[in-house]
Design a protein around this motif. Structure first.
Motif, PDB file in Angstrom:
ATOM      1  N   VAL A  83      27.206  56.597  35.704  1.00 36.04           N
ATOM      2  CA  VAL A  83      28.386  56.061  35.147  1.00 36.04           C
ATOM      3  C   VAL A  83      28.530  54.793  35.315  1.00 36.04           C
ATOM      4  O   VAL A  83      28.350  53.964  36.236  1.00 36.04           O
ATOM      5  CB  VAL A  83      29.675  56.706  36.284  1.00 36.04           C
ATOM      6  N   THR A  84      28.829  54.057  34.090  1.00 35.14           N
ATOM      7  CA  THR A  84      29.016  52.593  33.981  1.00 35.14           C
ATOM      8  C   THR A  84      30.467  52.449  33.468  1.00 35.14           C
ATOM      9  O   THR A  84      31.068  53.227  32.882  1.00 35.14           O
ATOM     10  CB  THR A  84      27.979  52.034  32.951  1.00 35.14           C
ATOM     11  N   LEU A  85      30.958  51.094  33.801  1.00 33.07           N
ATOM     12  CA  LEU A  85      32.157  50.633  33.441  1.00 33.07           C
ATOM     13  C   LEU A  85      32.265  49.880  32.254  1.00 33.07           C
ATOM     14  O   LEU A  85      31.307  48.956  32.088  1.00 33.07           O
ATOM     15  CB  LEU A  85      33.037  49.817  34.214  1.00 33.07           C
ATOM     16  N   LYS A  86      32.861  50.348  30.934  1.00 37.19           N
ATOM     17  CA  LYS A  86      32.668  49.673  29.701  1.00 37.19           C
ATOM     18  C   LYS A  86      34.291  49.410  29.219  1.00 37.19           C
ATOM     19  O   LYS A  86      34.938  49.830  29.395  1.00 37.19           O
ATOM     20  CB  LYS A  86      31.788  50.186  28.695  1.00 37.19           C
ATOM     21  N   THR A  87      34.148  48.323  28.259  1.00 36.08           N
ATOM     22  CA  THR A  87      35.561  47.748  27.456  1.00 36.08           C
ATOM     23  C   THR A  87      35.810  48.760  26.363  1.00 36.08           C
ATOM     24  O   THR A  87      36.952  48.694  25.696  1.00 36.08           O
ATOM     25  CB  THR A  87      35.597  46.609  27.137  1.00 36.08           C
ATOM     26  N   THR A  88      34.706  49.359  25.888  1.00 31.35           N
ATOM     27  CA  THR A  88      34.904  50.479  24.592  1.00 31.35           C
ATOM     28  C   THR A  88      34.566  51.777  24.956  1.00 31.35           C
ATOM     29  O   THR A  88      33.581  52.044  25.891  1.00 31.35           O
ATOM     30  CB  THR A  88      34.079  49.844  23.478  1.00 31.35           C
ATOM     31  N   PRO A  89      35.175  52.711  24.534  1.00 33.85           N
ATOM     32  CA  PRO A  89      34.803  54.158  24.601  1.00 33.85           C
ATOM     33  C   PRO A  89      33.418  54.551  24.039  1.00 33.85           C
ATOM     34  O   PRO A  89      32.785  53.667  23.179  1.00 33.85           O
ATOM     35  CB  PRO A  89      35.733  54.891  23.776  1.00 33.85           C
ATOM     36  N   SER A  90      32.838  55.632  24.412  1.00 34.18           N
ATOM     37  CA  SER A  90      31.519  55.918  24.167  1.00 34.18           C
ATOM     38  C   SER A  90      31.502  56.504  22.613  1.00 34.18           C
ATOM     39  O   SER A  90      32.585  56.677  22.139  1.00 34.18           O
ATOM     40  CB  SER A  90      30.872  56.963  25.150  1.00 34.18           C
ATOM     41  N   GLU A  91      30.376  56.421  22.279  1.00 36.31           N
ATOM     42  CA  GLU A  91      30.185  57.039  20.567  1.00 36.31           C
ATOM     43  C   GLU A  91      30.535  58.557  20.672  1.00 36.31           C
ATOM     44  O   GLU A  91      31.099  58.831  19.484  1.00 36.31           O
ATOM     45  CB  GLU A  91      28.724  56.627  20.296  1.00 36.31           C
ATOM     46  N   ARG A  92      30.161  59.347  21.482  1.00 39.97           N
ATOM     47  CA  ARG A  92      30.574  60.728  21.621  1.00 39.97           C
ATOM     48  C   ARG A  92      31.973  60.875  21.422  1.00 39.97           C
ATOM     49  O   ARG A  92      32.447  61.731  20.788  1.00 39.97           O
ATOM     50  CB  ARG A  92      29.681  61.107  22.881  1.00 39.97           C
ATOM     51  N   PHE A  93      32.803  59.860  22.277  1.00 35.73           N
ATOM     52  CA  PHE A  93      34.266  60.239  22.314  1.00 35.73           C
ATOM     53  C   PHE A  93      34.896  59.957  20.840  1.00 35.73           C
ATOM     54  O   PHE A  93      35.780  60.577  20.368  1.00 35.73           O
ATOM     55  CB  PHE A  93      34.928  59.270  23.359  1.00 35.73           C
ATOM     56  N   LEU A  94      34.159  58.761  20.319  1.00 40.70           N
ATOM     57  CA  LEU A  94      34.584  58.351  19.176  1.00 40.70           C
ATOM     58  C   LEU A  94      34.466  59.477  17.875  1.00 40.70           C
ATOM     59  O   LEU A  94      35.141  59.803  17.072  1.00 40.70           O
ATOM     60  CB  LEU A  94      34.115  57.187  18.451  1.00 40.70           C
ATOM     61  N   ARG A  95      33.188  59.959  17.805  1.00 38.39           N
ATOM     62  CA  ARG A  95      32.851  61.218  17.014  1.00 38.39           C
ATOM     63  C   ARG A  95      34.086  62.399  17.056  1.00 38.39           C
ATOM     64  O   ARG A  95      34.141  62.846  16.333  1.00 38.39           O
ATOM     65  CB  ARG A  95      31.403  61.515  17.183  1.00 38.39           C
ATOM     66  N   ALA A  96      34.067  62.745  18.371  1.00 38.27           N
ATOM     67  CA  ALA A  96      34.998  63.608  18.700  1.00 38.27           C
ATOM     68  C   ALA A  96      36.332  63.577  18.044  1.00 38.27           C
ATOM     69  O   ALA A  96      36.950  64.467  17.543  1.00 38.27           O
ATOM     70  CB  ALA A  96      34.947  64.012  20.083  1.00 38.27           C
ATOM     71  N   VAL A  97      36.890  62.161  18.087  1.00 37.50           N
ATOM     72  CA  VAL A  97      38.161  61.902  17.787  1.00 37.50           C
ATOM     73  C   VAL A  97      38.204  61.982  16.101  1.00 37.50           C
ATOM     74  O   VAL A  97      39.179  62.419  15.434  1.00 37.50           O
ATOM     75  CB  VAL A  97      38.542  60.589  18.246  1.00 37.50           C
ATOM     76  N   ALA A  98      37.140  61.430  15.440  1.00 39.27           N
ATOM     77  CA  ALA A  98      36.849  61.460  14.060  1.00 39.27           C
ATOM     78  C   ALA A  98      36.837  63.028  13.481  1.00 39.27           C
ATOM     79  O   ALA A  98      37.474  63.245  12.537  1.00 39.27           O
ATOM     80  CB  ALA A  98      35.616  60.928  13.563  1.00 39.27           C
ATOM     81  N   ASN A  99      36.135  63.927  14.437  1.00 40.04           N
ATOM     82  CA  ASN A  99      36.097  65.232  13.939  1.00 40.04           C
ATOM     83  C   ASN A  99      37.497  65.855  14.003  1.00 40.04           C
ATOM     84  O   ASN A  99      37.950  66.855  13.233  1.00 40.04           O
ATOM     85  CB  ASN A  99      34.844  65.946  14.612  1.00 40.04           C
ATOM     86  N   GLU A 100      38.188  65.520  15.036  1.00 34.66           N
ATOM     87  CA  GLU A 100      39.520  66.176  15.221  1.00 34.66           C
ATOM     88  C   GLU A 100      40.314  65.930  14.046  1.00 34.66           C
ATOM     89  O   GLU A 100      41.305  66.711  13.512  1.00 34.66           O
ATOM     90  CB  GLU A 100      40.003  65.756  16.597  1.00 34.66           C
ATOM     91  N   SER A 101      40.497  64.569  13.730  1.00 30.37           N
ATOM     92  CA  SER A 101      41.294  64.030  12.678  1.00 30.37           C
ATOM     93  C   SER A 101      40.909  64.806  11.496  1.00 30.37           C
ATOM     94  O   SER A 101      41.861  65.144  10.514  1.00 30.37           O
ATOM     95  CB  SER A 101      41.106  62.704  12.375  1.00 30.37           C
ATOM     96  N   THR A 102      39.615  64.970  10.833  1.00 30.86           N
ATOM     97  CA  THR A 102      39.185  65.688   9.837  1.00 30.86           C
ATOM     98  C   THR A 102      39.398  67.292   9.673  1.00 30.86           C
ATOM     99  O   THR A 102      40.153  67.644   8.869  1.00 30.86           O
ATOM    100  CB  THR A 102      37.766  65.502   9.670  1.00 30.86           C
ATOM    101  N   GLN A 103      39.584  67.914  11.051  1.00 30.54           N
ATOM    102  CA  GLN A 103      40.016  69.134  11.052  1.00 30.54           C
ATOM    103  C   GLN A 103      41.635  69.478  10.942  1.00 30.54           C
ATOM    104  O   GLN A 103      41.908  70.263  10.252  1.00 30.54           O
ATOM    105  CB  GLN A 103      39.693  69.907  12.587  1.00 30.54           C
ATOM    106  N   ARG A 104      42.402  68.360  11.247  1.00 30.69           N
ATOM    107  CA  ARG A 104      43.647  68.562  11.119  1.00 30.69           C
ATOM    108  C   ARG A 104      44.082  68.265   9.620  1.00 30.69           C
ATOM    109  O   ARG A 104      44.907  69.037   9.163  1.00 30.69           O
ATOM    110  CB  ARG A 104      44.349  67.313  12.027  1.00 30.69           C
ATOM    111  N   LYS A 105      43.277  67.466   8.947  1.00 30.23           N
ATOM    112  CA  LYS A 105      43.531  67.310   7.510  1.00 30.23           C
ATOM    113  C   LYS A 105      43.226  68.573   6.771  1.00 30.23           C
ATOM    114  O   LYS A 105      43.969  69.024   5.937  1.00 30.23           O
ATOM    115  CB  LYS A 105      42.661  66.015   7.248  1.00 30.23           C
TER     116      LYS A 105
END
Length: 376
Positions: A83-105
Motif C-alpha cells: 500500500v502506497t500513498l499517492k496524490t492521484t488515484p490509481s488507473e484501475r479506479f479511473l477506468r472503473a469511473v469511465a466505464n460507469e459513466s458510459t454505462q449510464r449514458k
C-alpha cells in the motif's frame, strides 16, 4: 485703490530713499504702468502637481489558497500488494469511473428510445444474382488447372522449369509439399508457395504481340551475350505495374523461333495453349516466307524446291513456291515459299537443296495473320 496699492508696492521694491531724485509726474506714470505690467506677469497662476497617493500594499495569497486541496490516495500495488500513498488515484479506479459513466449514458439512451432496438440499416443487395454467378462459373470461369501450368502462367518459370521446382519439393499447396506437376489447383482458392514466396491469387491476363524481328536478334530469353526479341518489349513491361495495379507481370515468350539471320513476323505471348497450337507441326498452320536469292533462279531449281527436302529426318514438301516479279528498287530475285510444318531451318534447307544461295529470309504471314505494312 488697487492701482495705488500696486504703485506703492512697486515703489517699495525700488527702495527709493529720500536723497533720490524725484521724477516728474509723467515719468512716475510711466514707471507705475511699467511696474504694473511686470507685476501682472510675475503674478501668473501656477498649480502644483497633485500629491501622489500612498501605495496600497498588494495582498499576497498564501500558497494554500491557490493550490488545490491535498487529497491523499492509498493505492495497492497489483504485483507486490504493498500500500502506497499517492496524490492521484490509481488507473484501475479511473477506468472503473469511465466505464460507469458510459454505462449510464447507454441506460439513458435506452430509456429515451423506450427500450426498443433501433431499426437495422438494410444491406446492399449483391451485384449479381446466384443464377448469374452460377452461369458465369459454368461457362467462363477457368476450371482448376495443373500446378505446373499455373506456375508457368504466373511467370514463375517455364513449364519445364516449373516441373523441376515441383520435383525438388520447393512448391507447397495449402501447407503441404506437392511433388506432382499434374495436381489440379485453383490460384483463387488454394494457397501456393514457391521457394517461400506466396503465389498471387490473380493470374496475369493473356496478352499477344506481333513483332517484326530485326536481324541479329534471337527468339530465346536468358542469353546475355546476344540480343533477345523480348527486349523489344522492355518499355512496355516497365509501365505494366502503373497501367495494371495489383496484377502480376506476364511471363512472355515467343511462339516458335526464327534464327538470328531471319527477320519478320514473330508472335510473343504468355498463352501456352495458343503458342502450342501455332508452333506444333500437327496444327498444319501455313507460314509464308519471302526469300531473296543471290543470282538467277531457273525453272529446274523451282521444281527442286517444290519437290521438297529432308529436314530433321523428315521429308518436308512446301505448299507453294513462286518466283516473284522483278522490281526496280530490288535487284535480287525473290521467292515466295509457303510451308505448314514449320520445322527448324526448313525454308533454308529447301533453298539449299535446290542449289541456290540465299541472301536474306523474311517471314510475312502466320495462318491468316499477315505482317502489317507499317511494321515493314
Amino acid at each position: 485703490m488697487a492701482a495705488i496699492a500696486a504703485a506703492a508696492a512697486s515703489l517699495s521694491t525700488l527702495n527709493l530713499s529720500r536723497t533720490s531724485v524725484i521724477l516728474p509726474r509723467c515719468h512716475l506714470r510711466r514707471a507705475i504702468t511699467s511696474s504694473l505690467s511686470s507685476a501682472t506677469t510675475e503674478l501668473g497662476a501656477k498649480f502644483a502637481a497633485p500629491a501622489p497617493k500612498p501605495k496600497s500594499k498588494s495582498h499576497k495569497p498564501s500558497p494554500r489558497e491557490d493550490s488545490e486541496p491535498y487529497i491523499p490516495w492509498t493505492v495497492n500495488d497489483d504485483e507486490s500488494g504493498a500500500v502506497t500513498l499517492k496524490t492521484t488515484p490509481s488507473e484501475r479506479f479511473l477506468r472503473a469511473v469511465a466505464n460507469e459513466s458510459t454505462q449510464r449514458k447507454k441506460k439513458k439512451e435506452d430509456r429515451g428510445s423506450g427500450g426498443k432496438d433501433k431499426p437495422r440499416v438494410p444491406t446492399a443487395e449483391p451485384k449479381y444474382s446466384k443464377a448469374a454467378r452460377r452461369f458465369y462459373n459454368e461457362r467462363f470461369r477457368e476450371p482448376p488447372q495443373r500446378l505446373a501450368k499455373v506456375l508457368a502462367a504466373a511467370g514463375v518459370a517455364s513449364r519445364r522449369s516449373s516441373e523441376e521446382l515441383i520435383f525438388q519439393g520447393k512448391v507447397t499447396v495449402n501447407g503441404s509439399v506437392c511433388n506432382t506437376p499434374q495436381t489440379r489447383v485453383d490460384p483463387a482458392k488454394d494457397i501456393i508457395y514457391v521457394n517461400g514466396g506466396r503465389l498471387a491469387k490473380k493470374l496475369p491476363p493473356k496478352v499477344y504481340f506481333a513483332l517484326n524481328k530485326p536481324k541479329g536478334y534471337i527468339c530465346s530469353a536468358g542469353e546475355k551475350e546476344t540480343k533477345s526479341a523480348l527486349s523489344l518489349l522492355d518499355d512496355f513491361m516497365k509501365t505494366w505495374t502503373k497501367r495494371n495495379p495489383g496484377t502480376p507481370k506476364p511471363r512472355l515468350f515467343t511462339v516458335g523461333r526464327l534464327d538470328v539471320n531471319t527477320t519478320g513476323l514473330i508472335i510473343v505471348t504468355n498463352d501456352g495453349e495458343f503458342a502450342n497450337q501455332i508452333s506444333h507441326p500437327s496444327s498444319n498452320l501455313s507460314k509464308e516466307y519471302i526469300a531473296s536469292i543471290s543470282g538467277a533462279v531457273s525453272k529446274r531449281q523451282l521444281i527442286a524446291i517444290s519437290e521438297g527436302a529432308v529436314v530433321e529426318g523428315v521429308h518436308c514438301t512446301p505448299d507453294l513456291v513462286e518466283l516473284l516479279s522483278r522490281q526496280p528498287d530490288i535487284p535480287r530475285a525473290r521467292l515466295r515459299i509457303v510451308v505448314h510444318e514449320g520445322r527448324n531451318h526448313e525454308v533454308r534447307e529447301l533453298v539449299k537443296n535446290a542449289g541456290l544461295q540465299m541472301h536474306s529470309l523474311k517471314r510475312v504471314r502466320i495462318g491468316a495473320f499477315r505482317l502489317p505494312t507499317d511494321l515493314g
